[in-house]
Scaffold this motif. Structure first.
Motif, mmCIF file in Angstrom:
data_model
loop_
_atom_site.group_PDB
_atom_site.id
_atom_site.type_symbol
_atom_site.label_atom_id
_atom_site.label_comp_id
_atom_site.label_asym_id
_atom_site.label_seq_id
_atom_site.Cartn_x
_atom_site.Cartn_y
_atom_site.Cartn_z
ATOM 1 N N GLN A 54 10.172 3.977 -5.492
ATOM 2 C CA GLN A 54 10.439 2.694 -5.402
ATOM 3 C C GLN A 54 9.141 2.941 -4.200
ATOM 4 O O GLN A 54 8.561 1.949 -3.848
ATOM 5 C CB GLN A 54 10.865 3.246 -3.332
ATOM 6 C CG GLN A 54 12.598 3.133 -3.862
ATOM 7 C CD GLN A 54 13.416 3.443 -2.252
ATOM 8 O OE1 GLN A 54 12.996 2.933 -1.417
ATOM 9 N NE2 GLN A 54 14.385 4.669 -2.453
ATOM 10 N N ASP A 112 13.387 9.616 -5.238
ATOM 11 C CA ASP A 112 14.047 8.314 -4.749
ATOM 12 C C ASP A 112 12.376 7.742 -4.444
ATOM 13 O O ASP A 112 11.866 6.391 -4.684
ATOM 14 C CB ASP A 112 14.174 8.435 -3.263
ATOM 15 C CG ASP A 112 16.059 8.741 -3.477
ATOM 16 O OD1 ASP A 112 16.200 8.224 -4.198
ATOM 17 O OD2 ASP A 112 16.505 9.136 -2.520
ATOM 18 N N TYR A 116 5.372 0.406 -2.178
ATOM 19 C CA TYR A 116 4.611 0.958 -1.489
ATOM 20 C C TYR A 116 3.309 0.809 -1.484
ATOM 21 O O TYR A 116 2.493 1.111 -1.324
ATOM 22 C CB TYR A 116 5.145 2.427 -0.394
ATOM 23 C CG TYR A 116 6.285 2.268 0.126
ATOM 24 C CD1 TYR A 116 6.624 2.289 1.949
ATOM 25 C CD2 TYR A 116 7.358 2.520 -0.479
ATOM 26 C CE1 TYR A 116 7.562 2.288 2.197
ATOM 27 C CE2 TYR A 116 8.357 3.451 -0.342
ATOM 28 C CZ TYR A 116 8.899 2.607 1.063
ATOM 29 O OH TYR A 116 9.624 2.940 1.923
ATOM 30 N N THR A 123 5.772 3.068 6.887
ATOM 31 C CA THR A 123 6.672 3.426 6.643
ATOM 32 C C THR A 123 7.117 3.949 5.265
ATOM 33 O O THR A 123 8.232 4.566 4.990
ATOM 34 C CB THR A 123 6.466 1.620 5.989
ATOM 35 O OG1 THR A 123 6.643 0.747 6.928
ATOM 36 C CG2 THR A 123 8.855 1.542 6.361
ATOM 37 N N PHE A 124 6.592 4.201 4.235
ATOM 38 C CA PHE A 124 6.524 5.180 3.598
ATOM 39 C C PHE A 124 6.804 6.576 3.830
ATOM 40 O O PHE A 124 7.796 8.041 3.695
ATOM 41 C CB PHE A 124 5.089 5.646 2.681
ATOM 42 C CG PHE A 124 5.525 6.684 1.516
ATOM 43 C CD1 PHE A 124 6.216 6.305 0.577
ATOM 44 C CD2 PHE A 124 4.726 7.803 1.747
ATOM 45 C CE1 PHE A 124 5.958 7.377 -0.978
ATOM 46 C CE2 PHE A 124 4.930 8.874 1.103
ATOM 47 C CZ PHE A 124 5.760 8.486 -0.388
ATOM 48 N N GLU A 175 7.557 7.295 6.891
ATOM 49 C CA GLU A 175 8.952 7.387 7.820
ATOM 50 C C GLU A 175 10.326 7.311 7.229
ATOM 51 O O GLU A 175 11.053 7.656 7.352
ATOM 52 C CB GLU A 175 9.293 5.683 8.949
ATOM 53 C CG GLU A 175 8.073 5.990 9.933
ATOM 54 C CD GLU A 175 7.879 4.639 10.789
ATOM 55 O OE1 GLU A 175 6.647 4.727 11.782
ATOM 56 O OE2 GLU A 175 7.907 3.330 9.506
ATOM 57 N N THR A 176 10.178 6.516 6.053
ATOM 58 C CA THR A 176 11.314 6.254 5.146
ATOM 59 C C THR A 176 11.365 7.777 4.335
ATOM 60 O O THR A 176 12.720 8.346 3.645
ATOM 61 C CB THR A 176 10.818 5.597 3.926
ATOM 62 O OG1 THR A 176 10.569 4.958 4.570
ATOM 63 C CG2 THR A 176 12.540 5.287 2.714
ATOM 64 N N PHE A 177 10.195 8.501 3.311
ATOM 65 C CA PHE A 177 10.305 9.728 3.395
ATOM 66 C C PHE A 177 9.628 10.813 3.024
ATOM 67 O O PHE A 177 9.913 11.948 2.984
ATOM 68 C CB PHE A 177 9.439 9.276 1.492
ATOM 69 C CG PHE A 177 9.968 8.253 0.765
ATOM 70 C CD1 PHE A 177 11.441 9.054 0.141
ATOM 71 C CD2 PHE A 177 9.084 7.370 0.886
ATOM 72 C CE1 PHE A 177 12.091 6.878 -0.255
ATOM 73 C CE2 PHE A 177 9.719 5.874 -0.041
ATOM 74 C CZ PHE A 177 11.169 6.154 -0.961
#
Length: 90
Positions: A78, A74, A82, A48-49, A51-53
């Motif tokens: 954040q 960001d 994670y 997910t990290f 996928e997000t960044f």
């Protein structure tokens, strides 16, 4: 408190390294050409990290986008979400 940083060797193509949990680490490409690496995280869920960044390497100006100040800010803001604990150089 962060664990003491350990110096690990330079890895050659095909090498691997296993870092203990909560290890303070970083990596860089010291060569002249492109570098690819495979990260395996346990426990799973770190996808997910990325996928997000993450910035797709096929995008125009992908490298510049990946080091953009707002993106870095960001990530820093954040990271704990994670289970990442980023220690900036002093």
């Amino acid at each position: 408190m962060y664990p003491k940083c350990v110096n690990y060797p330079t890895l050659e193509p095909g090498d691997s390294i296993d870092l203990p949990p909560n290890s303070l680490h970083t990596f860089t490409n010291a060569g002249d050409g492109p570098c690819r690496w495979l990260n395996v995280h346990s426990p799973k869920g770190f996808l997910t990290f990325f996928e997000t960044f993450g910035v797709d390497s096929n995008q125009e100006d992908a490298f510049q986008k990946s080091v953009d100040g707002q993106l870095i800010a960001d990530v820093l803001r954040q990271a704990a979400s994670y289970d990442m604990h980023i220690q900036l150089p002093q």
